[in-house]
Design a protein around this motif. Structure first.
Motif, PDB file in Angstrom:
ATOM      1  N   MET A 253       0.884  -1.250  -0.157  1.00 55.56           N
ATOM      2  CA  MET A 253       0.124  -0.001   0.017  1.00 55.56           C
ATOM      3  C   MET A 253       0.936   1.336  -0.180  1.00 55.56           C
ATOM      4  O   MET A 253       1.908   1.065   0.823  1.00 55.56           O
ATOM      5  CB  MET A 253      -0.917  -0.182   1.416  1.00 55.56           C
ATOM      6  CG  MET A 253      -1.478   1.269   1.842  1.00 55.56           C
ATOM      7  SD  MET A 253      -2.464   1.335   3.337  1.00 55.56           S
ATOM      8  CE  MET A 253      -2.575   2.844   3.546  1.00 55.56           C
ATOM      9  N   SER A 254       0.542   2.146  -0.999  1.00 54.64           N
ATOM     10  CA  SER A 254       1.523   3.328  -0.974  1.00 54.64           C
ATOM     11  C   SER A 254       0.867   4.295   0.002  1.00 54.64           C
ATOM     12  O   SER A 254      -0.215   4.463   0.667  1.00 54.64           O
ATOM     13  CB  SER A 254       1.426   3.990  -2.265  1.00 54.64           C
ATOM     14  OG  SER A 254       0.014   4.452  -2.480  1.00 54.64           O
ATOM     15  N   HIS A 255       1.818   5.080   0.498  1.00 54.38           N
ATOM     16  CA  HIS A 255       1.592   6.053   1.389  1.00 54.38           C
ATOM     17  C   HIS A 255       0.703   7.374   0.933  1.00 54.38           C
ATOM     18  O   HIS A 255       1.284   7.802  -0.189  1.00 54.38           O
ATOM     19  CB  HIS A 255       2.767   6.590   2.176  1.00 54.38           C
ATOM     20  CG  HIS A 255       2.505   7.247   3.637  1.00 54.38           C
ATOM     21  ND1 HIS A 255       1.822   6.417   4.754  1.00 54.38           N
ATOM     22  CD2 HIS A 255       2.570   8.544   3.961  1.00 54.38           C
ATOM     23  CE1 HIS A 255       1.536   7.423   5.605  1.00 54.38           C
ATOM     24  NE2 HIS A 255       2.056   8.711   5.368  1.00 54.38           N
ATOM     25  N   VAL A 256      -0.233   7.856   1.762  1.00 51.25           N
ATOM     26  CA  VAL A 256      -0.894   8.861   1.162  1.00 51.25           C
ATOM     27  C   VAL A 256      -0.413  10.278   1.681  1.00 51.25           C
ATOM     28  O   VAL A 256      -0.004  10.172   2.907  1.00 51.25           O
ATOM     29  CB  VAL A 256      -2.268   8.809   1.752  1.00 51.25           C
ATOM     30  CG1 VAL A 256      -3.087  10.071   1.389  1.00 51.25           C
ATOM     31  CG2 VAL A 256      -3.062   7.555   1.153  1.00 51.25           C
ATOM     32  N   HIS A 257      -0.046  11.172   0.819  1.00 52.55           N
ATOM     33  CA  HIS A 257       0.202  12.795   1.349  1.00 52.55           C
ATOM     34  C   HIS A 257      -0.529  13.188   2.025  1.00 52.55           C
ATOM     35  O   HIS A 257      -1.482  13.908   1.538  1.00 52.55           O
ATOM     36  CB  HIS A 257       0.831  13.203   0.050  1.00 52.55           C
ATOM     37  CG  HIS A 257       1.531  12.372  -0.708  1.00 52.55           C
ATOM     38  ND1 HIS A 257       3.000  12.128  -0.738  1.00 52.55           N
ATOM     39  CD2 HIS A 257       1.415  11.878  -2.161  1.00 52.55           C
ATOM     40  CE1 HIS A 257       3.428  11.352  -1.544  1.00 52.55           C
ATOM     41  NE2 HIS A 257       2.509  11.277  -2.654  1.00 52.55           N
TER      42      HIS A 257
ATOM     43  N   SER B  94      -7.096   1.424 -12.345  1.00 52.62           N
ATOM     44  CA  SER B  94      -7.190  -0.070 -12.429  1.00 52.62           C
ATOM     45  C   SER B  94      -5.580  -0.567 -11.904  1.00 52.62           C
ATOM     46  O   SER B  94      -5.273  -1.653 -11.667  1.00 52.62           O
ATOM     47  CB  SER B  94      -7.031  -0.525 -13.961  1.00 52.62           C
ATOM     48  OG  SER B  94      -8.431  -0.282 -14.347  1.00 52.62           O
ATOM     49  N   ASP B  95      -5.040   0.544 -11.655  1.00 49.48           N
ATOM     50  CA  ASP B  95      -3.425   0.351 -11.255  1.00 49.48           C
ATOM     51  C   ASP B  95      -3.401  -0.256  -9.701  1.00 49.48           C
ATOM     52  O   ASP B  95      -3.620   0.672  -8.921  1.00 49.48           O
ATOM     53  CB  ASP B  95      -2.569   1.575 -11.543  1.00 49.48           C
ATOM     54  CG  ASP B  95      -1.182   1.175 -11.088  1.00 49.48           C
ATOM     55  OD1 ASP B  95      -0.955   0.342 -10.435  1.00 49.48           O
ATOM     56  OD2 ASP B  95      -0.196   2.185 -11.365  1.00 49.48           O
ATOM     57  N   PRO B  96      -2.958  -1.431  -9.490  1.00 47.25           N
ATOM     58  CA  PRO B  96      -3.230  -1.821  -7.868  1.00 47.25           C
ATOM     59  C   PRO B  96      -2.392  -1.030  -7.158  1.00 47.25           C
ATOM     60  O   PRO B  96      -2.738  -1.058  -5.987  1.00 47.25           O
ATOM     61  CB  PRO B  96      -2.854  -3.336  -8.116  1.00 47.25           C
ATOM     62  CG  PRO B  96      -2.544  -3.532  -9.525  1.00 47.25           C
ATOM     63  CD  PRO B  96      -2.653  -2.445 -10.372  1.00 47.25           C
ATOM     64  N   GLU B  97      -1.281  -0.517  -7.807  1.00 53.71           N
ATOM     65  CA  GLU B  97      -0.246   0.462  -6.932  1.00 53.71           C
ATOM     66  C   GLU B  97      -0.848   1.643  -6.391  1.00 53.71           C
ATOM     67  O   GLU B  97      -0.569   2.184  -5.317  1.00 53.71           O
ATOM     68  CB  GLU B  97       0.929   0.679  -7.909  1.00 53.71           C
ATOM     69  CG  GLU B  97       1.617  -0.202  -8.307  1.00 53.71           C
ATOM     70  CD  GLU B  97       2.832  -0.662  -7.111  1.00 53.71           C
ATOM     71  OE1 GLU B  97       3.662   0.135  -6.843  1.00 53.71           O
ATOM     72  OE2 GLU B  97       2.659  -1.730  -6.572  1.00 53.71           O
ATOM     73  N   LEU B  98      -1.971   2.175  -7.196  1.00 57.03           N
ATOM     74  CA  LEU B  98      -2.652   3.358  -6.661  1.00 57.03           C
ATOM     75  C   LEU B  98      -3.785   3.256  -6.234  1.00 57.03           C
ATOM     76  O   LEU B  98      -4.684   4.220  -5.708  1.00 57.03           O
ATOM     77  CB  LEU B  98      -2.935   4.125  -8.334  1.00 57.03           C
ATOM     78  CG  LEU B  98      -1.527   4.490  -9.030  1.00 57.03           C
ATOM     79  CD1 LEU B  98      -1.934   5.080 -10.129  1.00 57.03           C
ATOM     80  CD2 LEU B  98      -0.846   5.628  -8.011  1.00 57.03           C
ATOM     81  N   THR B  99      -4.447   2.123  -5.965  1.00 58.56           N
ATOM     82  CA  THR B  99      -5.750   1.812  -5.237  1.00 58.56           C
ATOM     83  C   THR B  99      -6.174   2.541  -4.190  1.00 58.56           C
ATOM     84  O   THR B  99      -7.143   3.328  -3.725  1.00 58.56           O
ATOM     85  CB  THR B  99      -6.101   0.329  -5.002  1.00 58.56           C
ATOM     86  OG1 THR B  99      -5.672  -0.376  -6.158  1.00 58.56           O
ATOM     87  CG2 THR B  99      -7.455   0.144  -4.430  1.00 58.56           C
ATOM     88  N   TRP B 100      -4.955   2.744  -3.192  1.00 56.51           N
ATOM     89  CA  TRP B 100      -5.252   3.369  -1.780  1.00 56.51           C
ATOM     90  C   TRP B 100      -5.327   4.878  -2.116  1.00 56.51           C
ATOM     91  O   TRP B 100      -5.892   5.571  -1.343  1.00 56.51           O
ATOM     92  CB  TRP B 100      -4.545   2.788  -0.887  1.00 56.51           C
ATOM     93  CG  TRP B 100      -4.734   1.227  -0.565  1.00 56.51           C
ATOM     94  CD1 TRP B 100      -4.368   0.342  -0.918  1.00 56.51           C
ATOM     95  CD2 TRP B 100      -5.740   1.013   0.325  1.00 56.51           C
ATOM     96  NE1 TRP B 100      -4.848  -0.823  -0.438  1.00 56.51           N
ATOM     97  CE2 TRP B 100      -5.733  -0.294   0.340  1.00 56.51           C
ATOM     98  CE3 TRP B 100      -6.760   1.901   1.188  1.00 56.51           C
ATOM     99  CZ2 TRP B 100      -6.633  -0.961   1.258  1.00 56.51           C
ATOM    100  CZ3 TRP B 100      -7.632   1.054   1.868  1.00 56.51           C
ATOM    101  CH2 TRP B 100      -7.778  -0.474   1.798  1.00 56.51           C
ATOM    102  N   GLU B 101      -4.603   5.335  -3.071  1.00 57.83           N
ATOM    103  CA  GLU B 101      -4.469   6.815  -3.336  1.00 57.83           C
ATOM    104  C   GLU B 101      -5.699   7.190  -4.011  1.00 57.83           C
ATOM    105  O   GLU B 101      -6.309   8.292  -3.540  1.00 57.83           O
ATOM    106  CB  GLU B 101      -3.196   7.008  -4.251  1.00 57.83           C
ATOM    107  CG  GLU B 101      -2.030   7.305  -3.479  1.00 57.83           C
ATOM    108  CD  GLU B 101      -0.819   8.168  -3.989  1.00 57.83           C
ATOM    109  OE1 GLU B 101      -1.271   9.438  -4.291  1.00 57.83           O
ATOM    110  OE2 GLU B 101       0.071   7.413  -4.461  1.00 57.83           O
ATOM    111  N   VAL B 102      -6.364   6.400  -4.931  1.00 52.45           N
ATOM    112  CA  VAL B 102      -7.758   6.797  -5.440  1.00 52.45           C
ATOM    113  C   VAL B 102      -8.579   6.950  -4.410  1.00 52.45           C
ATOM    114  O   VAL B 102      -9.379   7.879  -4.413  1.00 52.45           O
ATOM    115  CB  VAL B 102      -7.984   5.954  -6.627  1.00 52.45           C
ATOM    116  CG1 VAL B 102      -9.355   6.180  -7.124  1.00 52.45           C
ATOM    117  CG2 VAL B 102      -6.921   5.852  -7.762  1.00 52.45           C
TER     118      VAL B 102
END
Lengths: 308, 285
Positions: free
Chosen positions: A1-5, A101-109
């Protein structure tokens, strides 16, 4: 999960496209894992029904867009696609330039798009209003010392200042939905989606929620997607997207959409009472405009005739 | 007089710090065959009120008469058969394995023969326009609108004299809403069932009810024909309710054009069209 700014500003004043739908189709029948076992248990229909079919449009930053259509027309599916809760079977959706659709970006979306659902009781989980608003912040890893100020700010914004320690079940329906909106605001999203969030509220509760949402849109330039069956809630939208059977039927200003009574009827919807009245009069040879949607406009239209 | 309410009062959690008077000296009458609309904002006491009609709640003070018999302490079972109750989101109450079994559930205590039971289920399903070919389906295979109809059929099957519908159209699109309310009209017309519709929607009440009861803070604020009630827009607005667009329009017109004798009791599109065509002399196509 990428960190949210967390430093992302809530107030970005640009008129760029914040959401872009490109030939988006979605079928729930595809929504199963490929495992043979599961395939044996479900009946794959011969024709796979698409809940959303080849939909393309874009939404500008700060726009207030109403999405209307009958039950089962695909409105909620579109909302879920936008929030990356489900992913397009075909086509692409870009939210703030991110491919959903980019699984890397799901949480940012999901951090960018806040969603309020229909039933107030199904989306409140905290034992106090404070806890409930804090839930989203905990999930995106906001430091504790910053949390309270964000919660206070959000509760103040929706008019629930001083309700922080209250148990959510003691709130009215309108207050619960506003608490849900506060939970989203605290996460500083760029887009708010209301998926029939007013359907279970009385007129007072509906007005409370709509007032907050319009204020967010006007004062903070928040992009709003409002899904509803209440036509009086969409007369003030910048634009209406009319959906039927998964496809985009028409898009335009409320005046443009409501003046096409036949199209609305075919889509299973109705126009405001005064619009219908003007339609009836026009069909009987009386010269009145076809884009009347409010009582005051109807008074004006009739004044011209009655004075004669 | 089918239903008579006399000085009804009810307090929740009496004797605790959370004590709340939900109904305060409520009195009114409902005739057989009425289509009554009960409106008011959340917390006005309308749900508390209708729950007294079939004995879910018992009055703290006052009396309720059904067919001139006081029902305060009478046979609850008989009462519940006479007054059918459709709660909000009735589809959430479906639980049997098939639609047929779910509709027939209430008949279990009636000791009917298989044939009689079948006849009643089919009659109820027909009354709400439920597709008979789906009766043996699982309740999970139904669409939202079909589920709601099946749930209402399960109430109708008991042959109630009064049907209470609590926000039956919540969450439905305009078409689905019209379908459900048109069935209520049909039930009233063909089966003589008295309908009590609890609603937030002024438009729905205006279109269907012949009698409107406006509740506010546990009291009857206004009661009368829709025309009479909607005429007093200021009073309705003061207690957080609106009126149909057409009612507002005609009120404004009647103030602006006293010379035209504009009927202030008009509140539906159909009436408005007729009135204006007469006034403006439009060609009647």
């Amino acid at each position: 999960m990428s960190h949210v700014h967390i430093t992302k500003s809530l107030f970005v004043f640009t008129m760029e496209d914040i959401i872009k739908y490109e030939n988006v189709s979605y079928s729930y029948a595809y929504d199963f894992d490929d495992e043979e076992e599961e395939l044996n248990n479900i009946q794959v229909p011969h024709v796979i029904p698409f809940a959303v079919k080849n939909v393309s449009f874009s939404v500008k930053q700060g726009e207030f867009v109403a999405i209307i259509g009958r039950n089962g027309s695909g409105k909620s599916t579109l909302a879920r696609l936008t929030d990356a809760l489900i992913f397009p079977t075909e086509g692409k959706i870009y939210v703030d330039s991110m491919d959903t659709s980019d699984p890397e970006l799901t949480w940012e979306v999901r951090a960018c798009v806040g969603m309020v659902f229909q039933n107030p009781d199904n989306q409140i989980i905290g034992t106090t209003v404070n806890d409930d608003v804090a839930f989203g912040l905990e999930n995106i890893g906001v430091p504790t010392d910053e949390m309270q100020s964000r919660i206070d700010e959000a509760l103040r914004y929706v008019g629930l200042e001083g309700y922080g320690d209250m148990e959510p079940h003691l709130l009215s329906g309108g207050q619960k939905q506003r608490a849900a909106i506060a939970g989203i605001l605290a996460m500083h999203p760029k887009v708010v989606i209301l998926d029939e969030a007013t359907a279970m509220l009385d007129p007072v509760g509906r007005k409370e929620v709509m007032d907050v949402v319009h204020r967010l849109n006007k004062e903070e330039n928040m992009t709003v997607l409002h899904i509803t069956h209440h036509m009086d809630e969409v007369v003030n939208a910048d634009r209406i997207i009319l959906i039927d059977n998964g496809s985009l039927v028409s898009t335009g200003t409320p005046k443009k959409i409501f003046s096409q009574g036949e199209m609305m009827r075919k889509a299973g919807l109705e126009v405001p009472q005064v619009t219908k009245l003007m339609d009836n009069l026009r069909n009987n040879g009386i010269d009145v405009p076809d884009d009347v949607i409010t009582v005051d406009e109807a008074v004006l239209a009739l004044e011209k005739i009655l004075v004669k | 007089m089918l239903l008579r309410i006399e000085h009804l009062s009810y307090t929740y959690m009496k004797g605790t710090p959370f004590e709340k008077k939900a109904l305060d000296d409520v009195s009114f009458e409902i005739d057989k065959g009425d289509f009554v609309g009960i409106i008011g904002h959340t917390g006005c006491g309308k749900s508390t009120l209708v729950q007294h009609f079939n004995g879910l709640l018992k009055p703290d003070e006052g009396n309720i008469f059904l067919n001139e018999q006081c029902i305060n302490n009478s046979n609850i079972k008989a009462l519940r058969k006479s007054v059918g109750f459709v709660f909000q989101y009735p589809e959430h109450q479906l639980f049997e394995s098939t639609v047929y079994k779910d509709i027939a559930f209430g008949l279990k205590n009636e000791k009917l023969s298989k044939e009689e039971e079948q006849q009643r289920v089919i009659q109820a399903a027909n009354a709400v326009g439920f597709d008979l070919s789906l009766l043996e389906n699982s309740i999970y295979d139904l669409s939202g609108g079909q589920k709601r109809r099946a749930a209402i059929a399960g109430v109708i099957v008991m042959n109630p004299q009064i049907l209470v519908l609590d926000e039956p159209a919540a969450g439905l699109d305009p078409l689905g809403r019209d379908e459900i309310l048109d069935f209520a009209v049909k039930l009233r017309k063909e089966y003589g069932i008295t309908i009590i519709l609890v609603s937030h929607s002024m438009e729905d009440v205006a279109k269907y009810a012949n009698k409107v009861i406006v509740m506010n803070e546990g009291k009857v604020e206004m009661i009368g024909s829709p025309g009479k009630v909607f005429e007093d827009e200021d009073r309705l607005r003061k207690i957080g309710l609106g009126v149909p667009q057409i009612a507002t329009l005609f009120k404004k017109l009647s103030v602006a054009y006293p010379q035209y004798n504009i009927d202030r009791e008009i509140f539906t599109v159909e009436e408005a069209t007729r009135f204006l065509l007469r006034l403006l002399g439009g060609e009647n196509k």
